[in-house]
Motif scaffolding. Structure first.
Motif, PDB file in Angstrom:
ATOM      1  N   ALA A  79       0.836  -1.206   0.000  1.00  0.00           N
ATOM      2  CA  ALA A  79       0.000   0.000   0.000  1.00  0.00           C
ATOM      3  C   ALA A  79       0.869   1.253   0.000  1.00  0.00           C
ATOM      4  CB  ALA A  79      -0.932   0.002   1.208  1.00  0.00           C
ATOM      5  N   ARG A  80       1.993   1.224   0.705  1.00  0.00           N
ATOM      6  CA  ARG A  80       2.891   2.378   0.730  1.00  0.00           C
ATOM      7  C   ARG A  80       3.508   2.629  -0.639  1.00  0.00           C
ATOM      8  NH1 ARG A  80       7.271   3.422   4.887  1.00  0.00           N
ATOM      9  NH2 ARG A  80       7.082   5.347   3.682  1.00  0.00           N
ATOM     10  N   ILE A  81       3.828   1.533  -1.336  1.00  0.00           N
ATOM     11  CA  ILE A  81       4.396   1.693  -2.684  1.00  0.00           C
ATOM     12  C   ILE A  81       3.337   2.197  -3.653  1.00  0.00           C
ATOM     13  CG2 ILE A  81       5.441   0.457  -4.618  1.00  0.00           C
ATOM     14  CD1 ILE A  81       6.737  -1.409  -2.592  1.00  0.00           C
ATOM     15  N   ALA A  82       2.102   1.725  -3.483  1.00  0.00           N
ATOM     16  CA  ALA A  82       1.023   2.079  -4.409  1.00  0.00           C
ATOM     17  C   ALA A  82       0.585   3.527  -4.247  1.00  0.00           C
ATOM     18  CB  ALA A  82      -0.168   1.144  -4.198  1.00  0.00           C
ATOM     19  N   TRP A  83       0.775   4.117  -3.047  1.00  0.00           N
ATOM     20  CA  TRP A  83       0.366   5.499  -2.796  1.00  0.00           C
ATOM     21  C   TRP A  83       1.558   6.283  -2.257  1.00  0.00           C
ATOM     22  CZ3 TRP A  83      -4.235   7.399  -4.291  1.00  0.00           C
ATOM     23  CH2 TRP A  83      -5.273   6.504  -4.541  1.00  0.00           C
TER      24      TRP A  83
END
Length: 300
Positions: free
Chosen positions: A209-213
């Motif tokens: 999720a951190r990579i995606a946002w």
């Protein structure tokens, strides 16, 4: 012969024109290159240029600090929020908005976004342009990255090892020949390993999720003003303070007068009564007998 000389002159003229055109083209190319370089330098000074393709698996956090006039912060903050809403929730989300007037009467505000990594840098550059349009400046910019992809890979490897160990322990249980204590120990180990696998799975989801946002924070600070009063009119504040002080003094005077007035009136009535004609006549009448008393006889 004349034809040869004419042809030679034309050739020389063409060569001169070609050289001149080449020089002009070179000059134009140089100017264009310098302009592009200057534009690139300006863009580089405006916002860090970091492409996500150069850092796969890295989660970035962008932070900007803008300095502008107090009365323009709210408007610029609204513009940035509107720009995010225009992109849609699939590409930009507002996660926090704050606006505060400090004790020093200066404005501080912050807006935090979650953005598609592919548009995070451009979003920041557009925000800088809107701040400059409002006669503000970019005071600070930073980009922090964390190699989440490596952590995800390590987590996958740990999960694979745990699952292999669970498979081995389950095969041991199926083989039989275990007493109750050994069976209980194996079941406890399997339960613990499954818990670790679940924790690793949750950690990987958080990392993905951190990579995606990409997290982007805009901080807005006041451009100054007088310490303790900001941009407010000190003379108006002084006049207001004077009015409040005068009102307090008048109220105190009226209250004190109201408390002392009855006693002052009573004292005035007593003095007036004491000095009235009737009292003066009585005092004189009482003083006359003392004035006509016979003198004592002389001593013999």
């Amino acid at each position: 012969m004349r034809n040869k000389l004419l042809a030679g002159a034309i050739a020389l003229a063409l060569i001169g024109c070609s050289e001149k055109s080449a020089e002009e083209a070179a000059t134009t190319d140089t100017a264009t290159a310098e302009t592009a370089a200057g534009q690139s330098a300006a863009d580089a000074a405006a916002a860090p240029r970091i492409g996500i393709e150069a850092a796969p698996g890295v989660a970035f956090d962008y932070s900007y600090a803008f300095r502008l006039a107090d009365d323009r912060i709210a408007k610029v903050q609204e513009e940035h929020a509107a720009a995010c809403e225009t992109l849609g929730v699939q590409r930009c989300r507002i996660v926090d908005v704050r606006y505060q007037l400090t004790d020093e009467k200066l404005v501080e505000a912050q807006t935090q976004f979650k953005l598609d990594p592919g548009i995070a840098r451009k979003f920041g550059a557009n925000a800088i342009a809107s701040v400059e349009k409002a006669e503000g400046v970019l005071a600070d910019a930073s980009v922090a990255g964390e190699d989440v992809g490596t952590e995800i890979l390590a987590s996958q490897q740990r999960s694979a090892g745990s699952e292999a160990e669970i498979t081995r322990l389950e095969e041991r249980l199926k083989s039989g020949g275990l007493d109750k204590r050994e069976r209980a120990e194996l079941l406890a180990q399997i339960s613990q390993l499954r818990g670790q696998v679940g924790d690793e799975r949750q950690a990987r989801r958080s990392g993905e999720a951190r990579i995606a946002w990409t997290s982007v924070a805009f901080n807005y600070v006041s451009d100054g003003g007088l310490p303790g009063i900001g941009h407010e009119n000190p003379f108006a504040d002084a006049g207001e303070t004077l009015m409040r002080s005068g009102s307090t003094a008048l109220s105190f005077t009226l209250t004190l007068g109201a408390a002392l007035l009855p006693w002052a009136i009573l004292l005035g009535l007593i003095v007036a009564f004491w000095r009235s004609r009737f009292i003066v006549a009585v005092r004189r009448q009482m003083a006359k007998p003392a004035a006509h008393d016979p003198a004592p006889p002389p001593a013999g």
